[in-house]
Design a protein around this motif. Structure first.
Motif, PDB file in Angstrom:
ATOM      1  N   ALA A  40       0.839  -1.193   0.000  1.00 47.02           N
ATOM      2  CA  ALA A  40       0.000   0.000   0.000  1.00 47.02           C
ATOM      3  C   ALA A  40       0.876   1.246   0.000  1.00 47.02           C
ATOM      4  O   ALA A  40       2.058   1.188   0.368  1.00 47.02           O
ATOM      5  CB  ALA A  40      -0.908   0.000   1.224  1.00 47.02           C
ATOM      6  N   PRO A  41       0.337   2.396  -0.399  1.00 42.15           N
ATOM      7  CA  PRO A  41       1.118   3.636  -0.325  1.00 42.15           C
ATOM      8  C   PRO A  41       1.593   3.909   1.099  1.00 42.15           C
ATOM      9  O   PRO A  41       0.896   3.598   2.077  1.00 42.15           O
ATOM     10  CB  PRO A  41       0.118   4.705  -0.794  1.00 42.15           C
ATOM     11  CG  PRO A  41      -0.871   3.962  -1.633  1.00 42.15           C
ATOM     12  CD  PRO A  41      -0.994   2.612  -0.999  1.00 42.15           C
TER      13      PRO A  41
ATOM     14  N   ALA B 232      -1.994  10.102   3.210  1.00 39.57           N
ATOM     15  CA  ALA B 232      -2.883  10.981   2.439  1.00 39.57           C
ATOM     16  C   ALA B 232      -3.204  10.420   1.059  1.00 39.57           C
ATOM     17  O   ALA B 232      -3.970  11.025   0.308  1.00 39.57           O
ATOM     18  CB  ALA B 232      -2.259  12.368   2.307  1.00 39.57           C
ATOM     19  N   ILE B 233      -2.606   9.258   0.738  1.00 38.82           N
ATOM     20  CA  ILE B 233      -2.828   8.633  -0.568  1.00 38.82           C
ATOM     21  C   ILE B 233      -3.416   7.244  -0.349  1.00 38.82           C
ATOM     22  O   ILE B 233      -2.941   6.482   0.504  1.00 38.82           O
ATOM     23  CB  ILE B 233      -1.511   8.548  -1.359  1.00 38.82           C
ATOM     24  CG1 ILE B 233      -0.979   9.960  -1.643  1.00 38.82           C
ATOM     25  CG2 ILE B 233      -1.706   7.774  -2.662  1.00 38.82           C
ATOM     26  CD1 ILE B 233       0.399   9.993  -2.250  1.00 38.82           C
TER      27      ILE B 233
ATOM     28  N   PRO C 200       3.361  -2.959 -10.623  1.00 39.89           N
ATOM     29  CA  PRO C 200       2.863  -1.609 -10.338  1.00 39.89           C
ATOM     30  C   PRO C 200       3.377  -1.050  -9.014  1.00 39.89           C
ATOM     31  O   PRO C 200       3.760   0.123  -8.919  1.00 39.89           O
ATOM     32  CB  PRO C 200       1.342  -1.808 -10.299  1.00 39.89           C
ATOM     33  CG  PRO C 200       1.091  -2.955 -11.212  1.00 39.89           C
ATOM     34  CD  PRO C 200       2.262  -3.881 -10.992  1.00 39.89           C
ATOM     35  N   GLU C 201       3.399  -1.893  -7.963  1.00 35.48           N
ATOM     36  CA  GLU C 201       3.778  -1.396  -6.636  1.00 35.48           C
ATOM     37  C   GLU C 201       5.227  -0.918  -6.580  1.00 35.48           C
ATOM     38  O   GLU C 201       5.575  -0.104  -5.708  1.00 35.48           O
ATOM     39  CB  GLU C 201       3.572  -2.499  -5.590  1.00 35.48           C
ATOM     40  CG  GLU C 201       2.115  -2.875  -5.365  1.00 35.48           C
ATOM     41  CD  GLU C 201       1.615  -3.982  -6.270  1.00 35.48           C
ATOM     42  OE1 GLU C 201       0.583  -4.585  -5.940  1.00 35.48           O
ATOM     43  OE2 GLU C 201       2.268  -4.248  -7.313  1.00 35.48           O
ATOM     44  N   ALA C 202       6.078  -1.407  -7.481  1.00 34.79           N
ATOM     45  CA  ALA C 202       7.472  -0.963  -7.495  1.00 34.79           C
ATOM     46  C   ALA C 202       7.602   0.508  -7.867  1.00 34.79           C
ATOM     47  O   ALA C 202       8.634   1.131  -7.615  1.00 34.79           O
ATOM     48  CB  ALA C 202       8.281  -1.824  -8.464  1.00 34.79           C
TER      49      ALA C 202
ATOM     50  N   ILE D  71       5.179   7.562  -7.811  1.00 35.44           N
ATOM     51  CA  ILE D  71       3.748   7.838  -7.938  1.00 35.44           C
ATOM     52  C   ILE D  71       3.269   8.715  -6.788  1.00 35.44           C
ATOM     53  O   ILE D  71       2.512   9.680  -6.994  1.00 35.44           O
ATOM     54  CB  ILE D  71       2.961   6.509  -7.985  1.00 35.44           C
ATOM     55  CG1 ILE D  71       3.172   5.820  -9.340  1.00 35.44           C
ATOM     56  CG2 ILE D  71       1.474   6.739  -7.729  1.00 35.44           C
ATOM     57  CD1 ILE D  71       2.634   4.405  -9.391  1.00 35.44           C
ATOM     58  N   GLU D  72       3.697   8.421  -5.576  1.00 31.93           N
ATOM     59  CA  GLU D  72       3.279   9.223  -4.430  1.00 31.93           C
ATOM     60  C   GLU D  72       3.777  10.663  -4.568  1.00 31.93           C
ATOM     61  O   GLU D  72       3.053  11.609  -4.233  1.00 31.93           O
ATOM     62  CB  GLU D  72       3.778   8.583  -3.140  1.00 31.93           C
ATOM     63  CG  GLU D  72       3.094   7.249  -2.842  1.00 31.93           C
ATOM     64  CD  GLU D  72       3.480   6.685  -1.488  1.00 31.93           C
ATOM     65  OE1 GLU D  72       3.447   7.443  -0.498  1.00 31.93           O
ATOM     66  OE2 GLU D  72       3.812   5.487  -1.416  1.00 31.93           O
TER      67      GLU D  72
END
Length: 322
Positions: free
Chosen positions: A46-47, A51-52, A99-101, A106-107
């Protein structure tokens, strides 16, 4: 291009030395090993920023399977508000990645300008060669456009981007959308993109820089293109350096190091865009190797690259609409 230690930026030399010894992934077997490591470390992550918020959706694939898509957005996205929609495509030579990498970048992008970021786990070349990844990316983009209202995305501000092979896929998708008149793309963000399967530019030939070199490029292109590798039958949507015409493509943002194997093809792509009248913002970092922003994030070069990228991204979200 033989890359000596002196050619690396001073703040990248120590990282470059370590990566040369322990971080070289340049064969299909090593690609598989790296995918296993990435899956163990980040799958389902997870982020980190509270806040994301992230969630997962599953879309139907053209082959009858299901496509996992990760969505990330500001937690406090106001109901009825619409923001930039960014289709992000992970890197990994088309052979590995998740994607999680991509979450650290992204954040930062979401904090810079409110954005809904959509990251499909497109099929990697070990599973299916070209055009599987392009189909997954294109279908995700169509889904974003079709569901823009419910996703909180501005229908006139769909961006596409990615790192390395993800950047090349973003360029190929931008050309495909232009040529077929499907989803209008407002901006492309291909970071140090993998664009040219021919690998004949000065920066690509015999490159032995840290992280990614000529041997890795050859192995990755061979997997991605399958029986088209080494022929003149390669689609420009697979290798966008082969595009006959770049006019009408979306405005572009990128950065690259000048010892990266993809340096020449990135620079040439952006030069062609500018010549065709397309706004194209490319930052070049002397002495920086491939993925230096990820592999040496505390270096002066990485910090400057991310700072300038985020500033360019903020401007793009204020400027580029279809």
């Amino acid at each position: 291009m033989h890359v000596s230690l002196k050619m690396l930026a001073p703040d990248l030399r120590w990282a470059g030395m370590k990566l040369r010894l322990f971080g070289r992934y340049d064969t299909p077997a090593k690609f598989r090993q790296l995918q296993a490591v990435i899956t163990r470390q980040v799958y389902g992550q997870a982020p980190q920023d509270p806040a994301i918020v992230g969630r997962t959706v599953w879309l139907p694939r053209r082959d009858g399977g299901r496509l996992r898509v990760c969505l990330y957005q500001p937690r406090e996205l106001v109901a009825g508000q619409s923001v930039t929609g960014l289709l992000w495509l992970y890197g990994g030579g088309y052979a590995f990645g998740l994607p999680e990498a991509e979450l650290p970048l992204i954040e930062r992008l979401i904090r810079t300008s409110p954005t809904v970021v959509v990251v499909p786990e497109y099929r990697r070349s070990f599973t299916a060669p070209f055009p599987a990844a392009l189909h997954d990316a294109a279908d995700t983009l169509t889904w974003m456009a079709t569901n823009a209202d419910s996703l909180g995305i501005r229908s006139n501000q769909l961006f596409v981007g990615g790192e390395s092979s993800g950047g090349g896929l973003a360029c190929g998708l931008s050309a495909l959308a232009r040529d077929r008149g499907t989803v209008p793309i407002a901006c492309q963000i291909p970071l140090y993109p993998m664009l040219d399967d021919r690998r004949q530019s000065a920066s690509a030939r015999d490159n032995d820089a840290p992280v990614w070199d000529a041997q890795a490029s050859t192995a990755a292109w061979r997997l991605y293109l399958g029986d088209q590798f080494g022929t003149d039958r390669v689609s420009p949507y697979a290798a966008p350096a082969r595009l006959a015409n770049v006019a009408g493509l979306p405005p572009a943002i990128s950065f690259v190091g000048d010892i990266d194997p993809f340096y020449d093809e990135t620079r040439h792509y952006f030069q062609r865009l500018r010549t065709a009248g397309v706004p194209a913002d490319l930052a070049i970092y002397p002495g920086a190797f491939h993925c230096f922003d990820q592999m040496a994030p505390k270096s002066r070069e990485a910090q400057a690259a991310i700072r300038d990228l985020l500033a360019a991204y903020r401007r793009a979200t204020q400027t580029y609409f279809t």
